[in-house]
Design a protein around this motif. Structure first.
Motif, PDB file in Angstrom:
ATOM      1  N   ILE A 147      32.796  35.450  -7.215  1.00 27.24           N
ATOM      2  CA  ILE A 147      31.868  34.369  -7.001  1.00 27.24           C
ATOM      3  C   ILE A 147      30.707  34.290  -8.316  1.00 27.24           C
ATOM      4  O   ILE A 147      29.979  35.230  -8.198  1.00 27.24           O
ATOM      5  CB  ILE A 147      31.252  33.944  -5.722  1.00 27.24           C
ATOM      6  N   GLU A 148      30.681  33.136  -9.112  1.00 22.01           N
ATOM      7  CA  GLU A 148      29.595  33.183 -10.134  1.00 22.01           C
ATOM      8  C   GLU A 148      28.670  32.155  -9.837  1.00 22.01           C
ATOM      9  O   GLU A 148      27.268  32.389 -10.021  1.00 22.01           O
ATOM     10  CB  GLU A 148      30.252  33.068 -11.344  1.00 22.01           C
ATOM     11  N   GLU A 149      29.051  31.068  -9.359  1.00 21.15           N
ATOM     12  CA  GLU A 149      28.074  30.035  -9.159  1.00 21.15           C
ATOM     13  C   GLU A 149      28.494  29.330  -7.545  1.00 21.15           C
ATOM     14  O   GLU A 149      29.695  28.948  -7.512  1.00 21.15           O
ATOM     15  CB  GLU A 149      27.778  28.981 -10.126  1.00 21.15           C
ATOM     16  N   THR A 150      27.636  28.992  -6.899  1.00 20.54           N
ATOM     17  CA  THR A 150      27.917  27.990  -5.470  1.00 20.54           C
ATOM     18  C   THR A 150      27.391  26.483  -5.913  1.00 20.54           C
ATOM     19  O   THR A 150      26.336  26.255  -6.246  1.00 20.54           O
ATOM     20  CB  THR A 150      26.916  28.554  -4.273  1.00 20.54           C
ATOM     21  N   LEU A 151      28.612  25.709  -6.062  1.00 19.59           N
ATOM     22  CA  LEU A 151      28.403  24.343  -6.319  1.00 19.59           C
ATOM     23  C   LEU A 151      28.386  23.604  -5.230  1.00 19.59           C
ATOM     24  O   LEU A 151      27.588  22.242  -5.227  1.00 19.59           O
ATOM     25  CB  LEU A 151      29.796  23.813  -7.270  1.00 19.59           C
ATOM     26  N   LEU A 152      28.693  23.800  -4.177  1.00 19.26           N
ATOM     27  CA  LEU A 152      28.411  23.232  -2.782  1.00 19.26           C
ATOM     28  C   LEU A 152      28.638  24.244  -1.635  1.00 19.26           C
ATOM     29  O   LEU A 152      29.750  24.838  -1.357  1.00 19.26           O
ATOM     30  CB  LEU A 152      29.607  22.037  -2.570  1.00 19.26           C
ATOM     31  N   LYS A 153      27.261  24.390  -0.940  1.00 18.83           N
ATOM     32  CA  LYS A 153      27.468  25.585   0.043  1.00 18.83           C
ATOM     33  C   LYS A 153      27.857  25.038   1.250  1.00 18.83           C
ATOM     34  O   LYS A 153      28.103  23.540   1.325  1.00 18.83           O
ATOM     35  CB  LYS A 153      25.890  26.065   0.399  1.00 18.83           C
ATOM     36  N   PRO A 154      28.235  25.810   1.994  1.00 16.90           N
ATOM     37  CA  PRO A 154      29.202  25.402   3.269  1.00 16.90           C
ATOM     38  C   PRO A 154      28.722  24.168   4.080  1.00 16.90           C
ATOM     39  O   PRO A 154      27.495  24.251   4.779  1.00 16.90           O
ATOM     40  CB  PRO A 154      29.148  26.547   4.122  1.00 16.90           C
ATOM     41  N   CYS A 155      29.253  23.242   4.131  1.00 13.99           N
ATOM     42  CA  CYS A 155      28.882  21.754   4.688  1.00 13.99           C
ATOM     43  C   CYS A 155      29.732  21.582   5.814  1.00 13.99           C
ATOM     44  O   CYS A 155      31.015  21.639   5.699  1.00 13.99           O
ATOM     45  CB  CYS A 155      28.949  20.731   3.583  1.00 13.99           C
ATOM     46  N   SER A 156      29.132  20.959   6.815  1.00 19.50           N
ATOM     47  CA  SER A 156      29.985  20.540   8.167  1.00 19.50           C
ATOM     48  C   SER A 156      30.918  19.311   7.913  1.00 19.50           C
ATOM     49  O   SER A 156      30.342  18.462   7.208  1.00 19.50           O
ATOM     50  CB  SER A 156      29.171  20.447   9.377  1.00 19.50           C
ATOM     51  N   LEU A 157      32.078  19.273   8.474  1.00 18.47           N
ATOM     52  CA  LEU A 157      32.862  18.293   8.528  1.00 18.47           C
ATOM     53  C   LEU A 157      32.538  17.415   9.671  1.00 18.47           C
ATOM     54  O   LEU A 157      32.795  17.867  10.904  1.00 18.47           O
ATOM     55  CB  LEU A 157      34.231  18.574   8.519  1.00 18.47           C
ATOM     56  N   GLN A 158      31.382  16.510   9.525  1.00 15.96           N
ATOM     57  CA  GLN A 158      31.005  15.590  10.723  1.00 15.96           C
ATOM     58  C   GLN A 158      31.732  14.425  11.246  1.00 15.96           C
ATOM     59  O   GLN A 158      31.954  13.661  10.367  1.00 15.96           O
ATOM     60  CB  GLN A 158      29.499  15.152  10.171  1.00 15.96           C
ATOM     61  N   PRO A 159      32.021  14.611  12.344  1.00 16.01           N
ATOM     62  CA  PRO A 159      32.808  13.452  12.808  1.00 16.01           C
ATOM     63  C   PRO A 159      31.894  12.225  13.031  1.00 16.01           C
ATOM     64  O   PRO A 159      30.653  12.367  13.390  1.00 16.01           O
ATOM     65  CB  PRO A 159      33.437  13.744  14.287  1.00 16.01           C
TER      66      PRO A 159
END
Length: 494
Positions: free
Chosen positions: A120-132
Motif C-alpha cells: 500500500i502506497e496511498e489510501t484513496l478512500l479509507k474504509p467507509c460503511s455501506l449505509q442502508p
C-alpha cells in the motif's frame, strides 16, 4: 388482597415471574405454577415496593405484546392537562418509528489484513460503511475519490503489456470490501448480491464458489479488486463508485480504495534474502534439543532429514521455514512464494500450519549443508546426529550388497567319460561322473562331452541301446581309426 394485582400476577409469563422473584429475593427456580403461587403470596404481603414492581412488569409485558391496555392510562393523564395539542410538537397521528433503523459510523476504525503481494502506497478512500437507507433489502450507495497529479502520473507510467498483450499496471488502484468489525484485522469479504460500477462501467468481480447447501447463496472468494482500467487517471476529474448489495441482519460491510504496488514472487524472495538468515548455531541447538533423550525411554541418537523440497521434490536452493513451526524440515522459499502468488494459502507444506510471509526465514544451517562439498550431487537425504553434526545418508542395503557382492563364477561344464570295451557283455558301461546320472542325462546344447572309445580288438562291437544311437553311429563312423584314439563328439538337443 388486591384482586387486580392478583390477576396481573396470574397473567405474567415466566420471564416476568422470574423478575419478580429476583426483585423480592426469592428463588426463581421451579415450574410456572410454583412461581405463580409464590407471586400470590407476595401480593398478600401488600408491600408497596412489590406492588409497584408488579404494575411495572405488567405494563412492560403488554407494551412488548403491542396491547392497547396502556393507551387508556395515558389518555386519562393527558385529559387532566391542557386539551390543546400543538401540531408542530405533537403531530397527529404520531408517525411510528421504523421497524429497524441501521445507522453505522461513516468511517469506522476498521483495519484490513495486509496482502503480501500488494504494498500500500496511498489510501484513496479509507474504509467507509455501506449505509442502508430505508427498510428495503436491496440498497445502493455512491462513493467518490480523487487522484493527485503525482498519483495519476505514477500509475500511468507503470503500464506495460502482459504476455497475452493486455495492458497491465505495476501500480494499481485497488478496491477492497470487508466486514464492519473493529476488534481485529479483517480479511476481504463481499456483501451478499453485490454489484459494483466504476464510472458507470460494470466492474468484474471474483466468480462465486459453488455450494451444495440448498437455499444458500454462493460466496465469492476473498480477493481485492483491481479497478485501474476503469478509473480516470486524471487529477482534474473525480472517480465514482456505485455499490448495490443486499442487507444482511447483523452484518455490515465497508468499502475502501488504495493505490498499491503489485509485487511478484521475485520481489518477496529478494526481501526474504535481504532480511537475513537464521543462524546455524540456532538450528544446531534445536537439533540437540529434539534429539535429547532426557524424557524418552528409547534413546534417539540421529534422525533422517531430506533436502528435497516437499513441494517440488527437488533439492532446495533457499531452504526456509516459518518461525511459528517447530519442525526441522525446510521447504524451498522460491517454490513456496510462487505457489502462493497463484493461489494464496500461506500454509506450511510440512505441518499444515499457517506460515505467513513475515514469519519466513532462510535457515543458515541447511544452506551450509546444501553448499557443502561433503554432500554428493545426487544425494537428497542426510542424517542429523544428537551433537549437531551431520553425515550423508549411507547407501541402502540393496545397493550395498550389489556393490560388494563378488561376481558369480561360471558354471563348470558337465563332462561324461564313457569307456567302451570289447568285453563279454559288449555293453558300454557309463562311468560315474559329475552328472550323477551315469552319463544318461540329456545334455544341453552348450555343454561339450569328451568320450573316449577304447577297444581291445579289431572286432566290431555290438550295437548299443537305442538311447545311445547317436553315440553308436559316431563310433561306427570312426571304426577304422586306430584303437585307443580319442574322438571329440558334440551332442546337440533334438
Amino acid at each position: 388482597m388486591d384482586e387486580k394485582l392478583r390477576n396481573m400476577v396470574l397473567a405474567f409469563r415466566m420471564s416476568e415471574l422470574q423478575s419478580l422473584m429476583v426483585f423480592s429475593g426469592k428463588s426463581k427456580a421451579g415450574k410456572k405454577t410454583d412461581l405463580q403461587a409464590r407471586a400470590v403470596e407476595l401480593v398478600r404481603i401488600d408491600s408497596s415496593d412489590i406492588n409497584i414492581k408488579i404494575k411495572d412488569l405488567s405494563k412492560s409485558m403488554y407494551k412488548s405484546l403491542g396491547s392497547n391496555a396502556d393507551a387508556e392510562a395515558t389518555s386519562i393523564t393527558s385529559t387532566q392537562g391542557a386539551s390543546y395539542s400543538n401540531p408542530y410538537t405533537d403531530p397527529i397521528p404520531p408517525s411510528p418509528p421504523p421497524a429497524h433503523k441501521l445507522v453505522y459510523p461513516t468511517y469506522p476504525d476498521v483495519s484490513l489484513k495486509k496482502l503480501p503481494f500488494y504494498k500500500i502506497e496511498e489510501t484513496l478512500l479509507k474504509p467507509c460503511s455501506l449505509q442502508p437507507n430505508g427498510n428495503g433489502r436491496f440498497q445502493e450507495q455512491n462513493f467518490t475519490f480523487y487522484l493527485t497529479p503525482g498519483q495519476s502520473s505514477d500509475i500511468s507510467n507503470s503500464s506495460y503489456r502482459s504476455e497475452q498483450g493486455k495492458p497491465e499496471y505495476r501500480k494499481q488502484i485497488q478496491m477492497r470490501f470487508s466486514l464492519l468489525e473493529t476488534s481485529c484485522e479483517q480479511e476481504d469479504n463481499f456483501p451478499s448480491s453485490i454489484c459494483v460500477k466504476v464510472n458507470g462501467k460494470l466492474c468484474p468481480l471474483p466468480n462465486p464458489i459453488p455450494t451444495n447447501k440448498p437455499g444458500a447463496e454462493p460466496k465469492r472468494p476473498p480477493k481485492p479488486i483491481n479497478i485501474t482500467p476503469l478509473c480516470k487517471l486524471s487529477s482534474t476529474t473525480a472517480n465514482y463508485i456505485n455499490v448495490s448489495w443486499a442487507v444482511e441482519v447483523g452484518r455490515a460491510h465497508t468499502v475502501s480504495v488504495y493505490q498499491v504496488d503489485n509485487l511478484t514472487y521475485k520481489d518477496l524472495l529478494d526481501q526474504l534474502k535481504a532480511k537475513g538468515q537464521r543462524q546455524p548455531d540456532y538450528t544446531r541447538a534445536l537439533i540437540k534439543e529434539k534429539l535429547a533423550d532426557q524424557d524418552q525411554e528409547i534413546a534417539t541418537t540421529s534422525c533422517k532429514v531430506t533436502l528435497a523440497c516437499p513441494l517440488g521434490k527437488m533439492r532446495m536452493n533457499a531452504p526456509c521455514r516459518a518461525s511459528t513451526c517447530d519442525h526441522l524440515q525446510c521447504f524451498d522459499a522460491q517454490l513456496y512464494l510462487q505457489m502462493n502468488e497463484k493461489k494464496p494459502k500461506w500454509v506450511c507444506p510440512v505441518c499444515n500450519k499457517p506460515a505467513l510471509v513475515e514469519n519466513l526465514l532462510v535457515d543458515g544451517f541447511f544452506l551450509e549443508l546444501i553448499r557443502s562439498p561433503r554432500l554428493p550431487t545426487d544425494e537428497h537425504e542426510i542424517v542429523l546426529h544428537n551433537d549437531g553434526t551431520w553425515d550423508p545418508l549411507p547407501p541402502k542395503k540393496d545397493d550395498y550388497t550389489q556393490l560388494t557382492s563378488k561376481p558369480v563364477p561360471p558354471k563348470p561344464k558337465v563332462m561324461d567319460t564313457l569307456s567302451v570295451d570289447d568285453s563279454d557283455d559288449n555293453t558300454p558301461t557309463p562311468t560315474p561322473g559329475p552328472s550323477g546320472l551315469g552319463g544318461t542325462k540329456r545334455l544341453s546344447s552348450e555343454s561339450v562331452d569328451c568320450i573316449t572309445l577304447d577297444s581291445d580288438s579289431e572286432d566290431e562291437a555290438e550295437p548299443p541301446p537305442k538311447k545311445r544311437m547317436r553315440i553308436n553311429s559316431s563310433t561306427e563312423s570312426q571304426s577304422n581309426n586306430p584303437p585307443g584314439s580319442p574322438d571329440l563328439i558334440c551332442l546337440d538337443d533334438d
